[in-house]
Design a protein around this motif. Sequence first.
Motif, PDB file in Angstrom:
ATOM      1  N   THR A 156      -8.588   2.446   5.404  1.00 50.04           N
ATOM      2  CA  THR A 156      -8.561   2.356   3.946  1.00 50.04           C
ATOM      3  C   THR A 156      -7.119   2.329   3.471  1.00 50.04           C
ATOM      4  O   THR A 156      -6.305   3.164   3.877  1.00 50.04           O
ATOM      5  CB  THR A 156      -9.301   3.550   3.314  1.00 50.04           C
ATOM      6  OG1 THR A 156     -10.643   3.566   3.825  1.00 50.04           O
ATOM      7  CG2 THR A 156      -9.340   3.426   1.795  1.00 50.04           C
ATOM      8  N   TYR A 212      -7.693  -0.629  -6.763  1.00 50.88           N
ATOM      9  CA  TYR A 212      -6.483  -0.434  -5.974  1.00 50.88           C
ATOM     10  C   TYR A 212      -6.749   0.194  -4.610  1.00 50.88           C
ATOM     11  O   TYR A 212      -5.833   0.741  -3.983  1.00 50.88           O
ATOM     12  CB  TYR A 212      -5.476   0.418  -6.766  1.00 50.88           C
ATOM     13  CG  TYR A 212      -5.062  -0.268  -8.038  1.00 50.88           C
ATOM     14  CD1 TYR A 212      -4.184  -1.342  -8.017  1.00 50.88           C
ATOM     15  CD2 TYR A 212      -5.590   0.125  -9.256  1.00 50.88           C
ATOM     16  CE1 TYR A 212      -3.831  -1.999  -9.178  1.00 50.88           C
ATOM     17  CE2 TYR A 212      -5.236  -0.524 -10.428  1.00 50.88           C
ATOM     18  CZ  TYR A 212      -4.349  -1.585 -10.381  1.00 50.88           C
ATOM     19  OH  TYR A 212      -4.006  -2.236 -11.537  1.00 50.88           O
ATOM     20  N   THR A 213      -7.976   0.083  -4.142  1.00 47.80           N
ATOM     21  CA  THR A 213      -8.330   0.622  -2.830  1.00 47.80           C
ATOM     22  C   THR A 213      -9.221  -0.370  -2.104  1.00 47.80           C
ATOM     23  O   THR A 213     -10.236  -0.810  -2.644  1.00 47.80           O
ATOM     24  CB  THR A 213      -9.058   1.981  -2.961  1.00 47.80           C
ATOM     25  OG1 THR A 213      -8.299   2.841  -3.803  1.00 47.80           O
ATOM     26  CG2 THR A 213      -9.253   2.620  -1.602  1.00 47.80           C
ATOM     27  N   GLU A 220       0.046   0.555  -7.728  1.00 41.43           N
ATOM     28  CA  GLU A 220      -0.526   0.015  -8.959  1.00 41.43           C
ATOM     29  C   GLU A 220       0.493  -0.707  -9.834  1.00 41.43           C
ATOM     30  O   GLU A 220       0.128  -1.256 -10.862  1.00 41.43           O
ATOM     31  CB  GLU A 220      -1.203   1.135  -9.748  1.00 41.43           C
ATOM     32  CG  GLU A 220      -2.389   1.710  -8.997  1.00 41.43           C
ATOM     33  CD  GLU A 220      -3.147   2.759  -9.776  1.00 41.43           C
ATOM     34  OE1 GLU A 220      -3.050   2.786 -11.017  1.00 41.43           O
ATOM     35  OE2 GLU A 220      -3.865   3.555  -9.137  1.00 41.43           O
ATOM     36  N   TYR A 267      -4.590   2.273   0.088  1.00 39.66           N
ATOM     37  CA  TYR A 267      -4.456   2.596  -1.326  1.00 39.66           C
ATOM     38  C   TYR A 267      -3.244   1.835  -1.856  1.00 39.66           C
ATOM     39  O   TYR A 267      -2.107   2.144  -1.500  1.00 39.66           O
ATOM     40  CB  TYR A 267      -4.293   4.109  -1.501  1.00 39.66           C
ATOM     41  CG  TYR A 267      -5.472   4.863  -0.937  1.00 39.66           C
ATOM     42  CD1 TYR A 267      -6.579   5.138  -1.720  1.00 39.66           C
ATOM     43  CD2 TYR A 267      -5.486   5.261   0.399  1.00 39.66           C
ATOM     44  CE1 TYR A 267      -7.682   5.808  -1.198  1.00 39.66           C
ATOM     45  CE2 TYR A 267      -6.584   5.932   0.933  1.00 39.66           C
ATOM     46  CZ  TYR A 267      -7.668   6.200   0.140  1.00 39.66           C
ATOM     47  OH  TYR A 267      -8.759   6.850   0.669  1.00 39.66           O
ATOM     48  N   TRP A 284      -2.406   5.012   3.471  1.00 37.18           N
ATOM     49  CA  TRP A 284      -3.577   4.503   4.175  1.00 37.18           C
ATOM     50  C   TRP A 284      -4.118   5.605   5.059  1.00 37.18           C
ATOM     51  O   TRP A 284      -3.426   6.587   5.347  1.00 37.18           O
ATOM     52  CB  TRP A 284      -3.236   3.259   5.006  1.00 37.18           C
ATOM     53  CG  TRP A 284      -2.042   3.464   5.880  1.00 37.18           C
ATOM     54  CD1 TRP A 284      -2.031   3.912   7.181  1.00 37.18           C
ATOM     55  CD2 TRP A 284      -0.669   3.263   5.525  1.00 37.18           C
ATOM     56  NE1 TRP A 284      -0.744   3.995   7.639  1.00 37.18           N
ATOM     57  CE2 TRP A 284       0.115   3.601   6.637  1.00 37.18           C
ATOM     58  CE3 TRP A 284      -0.035   2.831   4.366  1.00 37.18           C
ATOM     59  CZ2 TRP A 284       1.502   3.527   6.637  1.00 37.18           C
ATOM     60  CZ3 TRP A 284       1.349   2.751   4.359  1.00 37.18           C
ATOM     61  CH2 TRP A 284       2.104   3.084   5.482  1.00 37.18           C
ATOM     62  N   ALA A 300       0.861  -1.186   0.000  1.00 37.37           N
ATOM     63  CA  ALA A 300       0.000   0.000   0.000  1.00 37.37           C
ATOM     64  C   ALA A 300       0.895   1.234   0.000  1.00 37.37           C
ATOM     65  O   ALA A 300       1.847   1.316   0.769  1.00 37.37           O
ATOM     66  CB  ALA A 300      -0.900   0.016   1.230  1.00 37.37           C
TER      67      ALA A 300
END
Length: 158
Positions: free
Chosen positions: A90, A142-143, A95, A92, A80, A77
């Motif tokens: 949450t 991606y979340t 990618e 993120y 966050w 991630a």
Amino acid sequence: MISVFFWLTCALAACGRMAGSEEKRSMQDPKVSEIVYGSNDYTRINPAMDEHGEINILLFDGLTAHNGNNEVVPGLAERWEFDERTNTYTFYLQEDVRWHDGEVFTAEDVKFTIEAIMDEENGSENAPNYEDVEEIVIVDPYTVAFRLKAPNVAFWII
């Protein structure tokens, strides 16, 4: 409770950045020739189901990591956040991450892993670590968001 979400970090096995990234790790990397580990205790190595922190940490990436000062830093991630009102964490995801077979690493993979851990039929040793998770929501590819029953500071180190 610190190890509560360590296993999410381990559960996201075999991910690495796509080619071209300076931090890509793979078995083809000339800096990594082989890992040898001996134990007569293991019948399997599955970080989602088994607690083998000493070997899992060598093989698997997590959503977060620790730097040399033992501070929580980005892992899979990139960032966050925590919503105090809803007890939602949450994450993120980066990618540019792919599995060992070239498939893209997504929020669906995170959700699948944690649901597998939480599924009583799988008999995961790590299931009690996720008793606070009430809902896992895929916000976008991606979340991923985790809504908990109550705030849990250990969730920052998953």
